[in-house]
Design an enzyme around this catalytic site. Structure first.
Site, PDB file in Angstrom:
ATOM      1  N   GLU A 130       1.650  -1.813   5.024  1.00  0.00           N
ATOM      2  CA  GLU A 130       1.575  -3.050   4.266  1.00  0.00           C
ATOM      3  C   GLU A 130       1.495  -2.639   2.803  1.00  0.00           C
ATOM      4  OE1 GLU A 130      -0.486  -6.775   6.058  1.00  0.00           O
ATOM      5  OE2 GLU A 130      -1.877  -5.810   4.685  1.00  0.00           O
ATOM      6  N   ASP A 188      -8.201 -11.423  -3.420  1.00  0.00           N
ATOM      7  CA  ASP A 188      -8.636 -10.029  -3.315  1.00  0.00           C
ATOM      8  C   ASP A 188     -10.023  -9.800  -3.902  1.00  0.00           C
ATOM      9  OD1 ASP A 188      -6.490  -8.589  -1.993  1.00  0.00           O
ATOM     10  OD2 ASP A 188      -5.268  -9.182  -3.714  1.00  0.00           O
TER      11      ASP A 188
END
EC number: 4.2.1.20
Lengths: 276, 405
Positions: A49, A60
């Site tokens: 990924e 995030d």
């Protein structure tokens, strides 16, 4: 059938959960990132990924926020990320690459161009964190016409009605965020993840990946009893930042060994055969 | 002519929250159910007469509404054009229009049974207003504020703390409003079950732009009644500053269906559009997605969001509400820019000529009105939204004294 389909079929045949390893493209710079990616397949990553750097990564946590900053400071752009995938394909023709990022850089690249050039570079799927099902249709169509999967995401807050909507017509695999939180935040609770994944499976026959809040091989091994793919992100990004590429690859190897152990010792072949 | 305000249904976004191609709800899946819950609760509240009655009551007894419409005769005389009126949102409790929205949203948070409220703030006006309503309703309050803004808006930081709010300094990026909003959203993603996100401007994911607009419409509704009571007709021109754009959309919205009323939104030109150091998304940006909506943004070729710049912390944001983006494209509203220096000069001008210290945000609107009024005739009516008071900006203004006055 792209590399991701082939890898998912292979994992099913081997009756084991796959290891998805997240790294930020261009972290700490293009050349180091290229070297690291080239080693991931051999270290045991079943799927790569690859993060697309963005200035405002709201989903995030601090670890991956810093990776966005490092990559951008080193000049990483969407175009350079696609070049990085193309470079990986010179040495690794089989490990699937899922591009993971935020919508705006893809929008500015041009949606059709983004998916077409991603496919041409050797990517296999994309996951855009701030693209919910409500707005996904044109992006899914563009991805599909380029032979890419647009990966759908589910969360602990997604109820059955929403899951049905999200999972209608999706392809590749389903990414389940195991916690309400940003990447690398709290540790997920195995019992809650088990219930949530069972709920997701009522709405899809696709493989289910579990991600967010998975930090140790033992925890990954436990999750592999529930999920078809286990995603390790912040832990690897942090290891790379602290110890460099060799430490990161060592960590990947540790997770890979834990998952392969899980397949042999825990999972009975018939349990898997009951699902398509 | 009728005194009925134009129906707000005429300009509703579609089911996905889109005003034309702008708006929407581009958020991580974790937050999408919470946004749906908010939409549903908002619809219920909107249909509940008791909700509106309570909101109006608090706005009257606590905020001090209606805010006055002040005929600024010295300005009118000096400029020799239109009759200038100031809509005095600066006289609201907490000193800005921000409280109008906070009263509405805190009532929703209470209806939803949330005990913890999160907000972002730039100039600190929205943070102060949020801390204020949280104190009034007995809810826990966490405010995210960029470290750079904390330094230039120190009085508001102190006020929020005195009101019992927890202030979390945000160091990332340019440490201003955009970064505070990123951090507030991360908090919401993590505490979505028990927290209410009290967004302060008409941007963000659906339903925030519509909800904030509807809670700010009272500015325009009152203006309409006040101008009519005084002059027996509609105003000819409306001017408001635009950062996210909530005071502007609140003023403009009840007039949008009246073609004779010209509307002007004023963005922060910072050091000038050519310098690249500004906050004028509609004049110097391109459409893209940030903080949950598709709108005009300051961004580079790669889609990375650029840091905005304005002397005014409340306008220092690289995005703008999606309804403004649509109004720009339709041409219904005209958008202009005013640079830092011109805004600072307008601050001093209003202080000396009318005895009012405007917020630096509102000084942008005044500066534009200073250009516009002389082009109009003395029988025309120009309303400037004085969205906030300037007490919070004294440090900044004193630092620049000499450059601008």
């Amino acid at each position: 059938m792209n590399r991701l389909d082939a890898r998912l079929a292979q994992l099913r045949a081997q009756n084991r959960a796959g290891l998805v390893c997240y790294f930020m493209a261009g972290d700490p710079d293009f050349d180091a990132s290229r070297t690291l990616l080239a080693g991931l397949g051999a270290a045991g990553a079943d799927v790569i990924e690859l993060g697309l750097p963005f200035s405002d990564p709201v989903a995030d946590g601090p670890t991956i926020q810093k990776a966005h900053l490092r990559a951008r400071a080193a000049g990483q752009t969407t175009a350079r990320t696609l070049a990085l995938v193309a470079a990986l394909r010179e040495t690794d023709a089989t490990t699937p690459v899922v591009l993971m990022g935020y919508l705006n850089p893809a929008l500015q690249y041009g949606v059709q161009n983004f998916f077409a050039e991603a496919a041409a570079s050797g990517a296999d799927a994309a996951l855009l964190l701030d693209l919910p099902v409500e707005h996904a249709a044109p992006f899914r169509a563009a991805a599909r016409s380029s032979g890419l999967h647009l990966i759908a995401m589910t969360a602990p807050t997604s109820d059955d009605a929403r899951l049905a909507e999200i999972l209608r017509g999706v392809s590749g695999f389903v990414y389940h965020a195991t916690i309400n939180g940003t990447t690398g935040a709290a540790r997920c609770s195995p019992a809650e993840v088990s219930t949530a994944i069972a709920r997701v499976r009522r709405h899809t026959t696709l493989p289910v990946a579990a991600g967010f809040g998975i930090r140790e091989p033992a925890q990954a091994r436990d999750l592999a009893e529930q999920a078809d793919l286990v995603v390790i992100g912040s832990q690897l990004v942090e290891t790379l930042a602290q110890g460099g590429a060799s430490a990161a690859l060592e960590s990947v190897y540790g997770f890979a060994r834990a998952l392969r152990g899980a397949a042999q010792s825990v999972r009975a072949p018939c349990a898997r055969g009951s699902r398509p | 002519m009728t005194m009925t305000n134009s129906p707000r249904q005429a300009r509703e976004p579609d089911a996905a929250g889109l005003f034309g191609r702008f708006g929407g709800a581009y958020m991580p899946e974790t937050l999408m159910p919470a946004l749906r819950e908010l939409r549903e609760e908002l619809a219920k509240a909107d249909a509940d007469a008791a909700f509106h009655a309570r909101r109006r009551q608090i706005l009257a007894d606590y905020v001090g509404r209606p805010s006055p419409l002040f005929p600024a005769e010295t300005l009118t005389k000096e400029l020799g054009g239109a009759q200038i009126f100031l809509k005095r949102e600066d006289l609201n409790h907490t000193g800005a229009h921000k409280i109008n929205n906070c009263v509405g949203q805190i009532l929703l948070a209470e209806r939803m049974g949330k005990r913890r409220v999160i907000a972002e703030t730039g100039a600190g006006q929205h943070g102060v207003a949020t801390a204020t309503v949280c104190a009034l309703f007995g809810l826990r309050c966490v405010i995210y504020m960029g470290a750079a803004d904390m330094a230039r808006q120190a009085p508001n930081v102190a006020r929020m703390r005195l009101l019992g709010a927890e202030i979390r300094a945000v160091q990332s990026g340019a440490a201003t409003l955009k970064d505070a909003m990123n951090e507030a959203l991360r908090d919401w993603i993590t505490h979505v079950e028990d927290s209410y996100y009290l967004l302060g401007t008409g941007a963000g994911p659906h339903p925030y732009p519509t909800m904030v607009r509807d809670f700010q419409r009272i500015i325009g509704e009152e203006t309409r009644e006040q101008v009519f009571a005084r002059c027996g007709r509609l105003p000819d021109a409306l001017v408001a500053c635009v950062g996210g754009g909530s005071n502007a959309i609140g003023l403009f919205h009840p007039f949008l269906a009246e073609p004779s009323v010209r509307c002007y939104g004023v963005e922060a030109g910072g050091f000038g559009l050519a310098s690249g150091k500004h906050a004028a998304c509609l004049s110097g940006g391109r459409p893209g997605v940030l903080h949950g909506n598709y709108t005009y943004l300051l961004q580079d070729e790669d889609g990375q969001i650029l840091d905005a710049h304005s002397v005014s912390a409340g306008l220092d944001y690289p995005g703008v509400g999606p309804e403004h983006a649509q109004l720009r494209e339709s041409g219904r509203v005209t958008y202009a820019t005013v640079d830092d220096d011109e805004a600072l000069a307008a601050f001093h001008w209003l202080a000396r000529s009318q005895g009012i210290l405007p917020a630096l945000e509102s000084a942008h609107a005044l500066a534009f009105a200073r250009r516009l009024a002389p082009t109009m005739t003395p029988d025309e009516i120009l309303v400037v939204n004085l969205s906030g008071r300037g007490d919070k900006d004294l440090d900044t203004v004193l630092q620049h004294k000499g450059d601008a006055a």
